[in-house]
Scaffold this motif. Structure first.
Motif, PDB file in Angstrom:
ATOM      1  N   THR A   4       0.891  -1.307   0.047  1.00 15.98           N
ATOM      2  CA  THR A   4      -0.031  -0.028   0.177  1.00 15.98           C
ATOM      3  C   THR A   4       1.003   1.257  -0.043  1.00 15.98           C
ATOM      4  O   THR A   4       0.468   2.139  -0.822  1.00 15.98           O
ATOM      5  CB  THR A   4      -0.960   0.247   1.204  1.00 15.98           C
ATOM      6  OG1 THR A   4      -1.877  -1.020   1.103  1.00 15.98           O
ATOM      7  CG2 THR A   4      -1.762   1.210   1.285  1.00 15.98           C
ATOM      8  N   GLN A  21     -12.953   8.577   5.702  1.00 21.76           N
ATOM      9  CA  GLN A  21     -12.504   7.519   5.100  1.00 21.76           C
ATOM     10  C   GLN A  21     -13.608   7.011   4.116  1.00 21.76           C
ATOM     11  O   GLN A  21     -13.084   6.381   3.031  1.00 21.76           O
ATOM     12  CB  GLN A  21     -12.394   6.192   6.201  1.00 21.76           C
ATOM     13  CG  GLN A  21     -11.221   6.331   6.870  1.00 21.76           C
ATOM     14  CD  GLN A  21     -10.922   5.244   7.792  1.00 21.76           C
ATOM     15  OE1 GLN A  21     -11.372   4.196   7.746  1.00 21.76           O
ATOM     16  NE2 GLN A  21      -9.820   5.298   8.695  1.00 21.76           N
ATOM     17  N   GLU A 108      -8.016  -3.364  -3.000  1.00 21.82           N
ATOM     18  CA  GLU A 108      -8.031  -4.062  -1.617  1.00 21.82           C
ATOM     19  C   GLU A 108      -8.341  -2.987  -0.427  1.00 21.82           C
ATOM     20  O   GLU A 108      -8.959  -3.491   0.356  1.00 21.82           O
ATOM     21  CB  GLU A 108      -6.596  -4.671  -1.506  1.00 21.82           C
ATOM     22  CG  GLU A 108      -6.144  -5.643  -2.447  1.00 21.82           C
ATOM     23  CD  GLU A 108      -4.739  -6.090  -2.071  1.00 21.82           C
ATOM     24  OE1 GLU A 108      -3.902  -5.803  -1.673  1.00 21.82           O
ATOM     25  OE2 GLU A 108      -4.334  -7.067  -2.989  1.00 21.82           O
ATOM     26  N   LEU A 109      -7.827  -1.961  -0.728  1.00 18.78           N
ATOM     27  CA  LEU A 109      -7.901  -0.855   0.422  1.00 18.78           C
ATOM     28  C   LEU A 109      -9.256  -0.342   0.305  1.00 18.78           C
ATOM     29  O   LEU A 109      -9.957  -0.062   1.468  1.00 18.78           O
ATOM     30  CB  LEU A 109      -7.135   0.256   0.235  1.00 18.78           C
ATOM     31  CG  LEU A 109      -6.886   1.278   1.131  1.00 18.78           C
ATOM     32  CD1 LEU A 109      -6.449   0.705   2.499  1.00 18.78           C
ATOM     33  CD2 LEU A 109      -6.117   2.494   0.698  1.00 18.78           C
ATOM     34  N   THR A 112     -11.852  -1.754   3.004  1.00 22.62           N
ATOM     35  CA  THR A 112     -11.477  -1.583   4.273  1.00 22.62           C
ATOM     36  C   THR A 112     -11.691  -0.151   4.807  1.00 22.62           C
ATOM     37  O   THR A 112     -12.004  -0.225   6.039  1.00 22.62           O
ATOM     38  CB  THR A 112      -9.923  -2.044   4.516  1.00 22.62           C
ATOM     39  OG1 THR A 112      -9.337  -1.152   3.865  1.00 22.62           O
ATOM     40  CG2 THR A 112      -9.728  -3.333   3.952  1.00 22.62           C
ATOM     41  N   LEU A 113     -11.689   0.570   3.999  1.00 25.50           N
ATOM     42  CA  LEU A 113     -12.170   2.122   4.246  1.00 25.50           C
ATOM     43  C   LEU A 113     -13.563   2.272   4.572  1.00 25.50           C
ATOM     44  O   LEU A 113     -13.895   3.086   5.082  1.00 25.50           O
ATOM     45  CB  LEU A 113     -11.467   3.104   3.513  1.00 25.50           C
ATOM     46  CG  LEU A 113      -9.957   3.140   3.251  1.00 25.50           C
ATOM     47  CD1 LEU A 113      -9.415   4.009   2.194  1.00 25.50           C
ATOM     48  CD2 LEU A 113      -9.292   3.571   4.674  1.00 25.50           C
TER      49      LEU A 113
END
Length: 115
Positions: A4, A21, A108-109, A112-113
């Protein structure tokens, strides 16, 4: 997700949206769905260097706003070269590699945010 930091400066990106986020995740989703990278490939395939430079400029702007640092840097260099009427196949290959990896890391991120 160890890559990341190589591709996304998350602290800076979140700072741009005052730590929101969910907003940053939504912006990453918009980036992932964006068609500019496919358009750049079309311009390169057609040998349209000036058009490619314009699309690379748009990609540079998007990635700068999202703090997608590696892709920002390579797209800025690509924009300059194409704008000067130069095609550097090694640079194009590097751009493609970084673009693909950035899309993977952003993908991928993003969830999660969202929280």
């Amino acid at each position: 997700m160890g890559d990341t930091a190589t591709y996304i400066n998350l602290e800076e990106g979140l700072g741009r949206v005052r730590g929101n986020q969910k907003l940053y995740a939504r912006m990453l989703g918009m980036f992932i769905a964006n068609k500019e990278m496919a358009l750049l490939e079309e311009k390169l395939a057609a040998g349209d260097l000036q058009g490619g430079a314009e699309v690379a400029h748009a990609i540079k702007g998007m990635t700068g706003n999202l703090s997608l640092t590696a892709l920002f840097e390579v797209s800025a260099t690509l924009m300059e070269k194409l704008g000067a009427g130069e095609i550097d196949q090694d640079l194009v290959a590097r751009y493609r590699e970084v673009a693909q990896k950035t899309l993977e890391v952003a993908g991928e991120l993003e969830p999660t945010l969202k929280g």
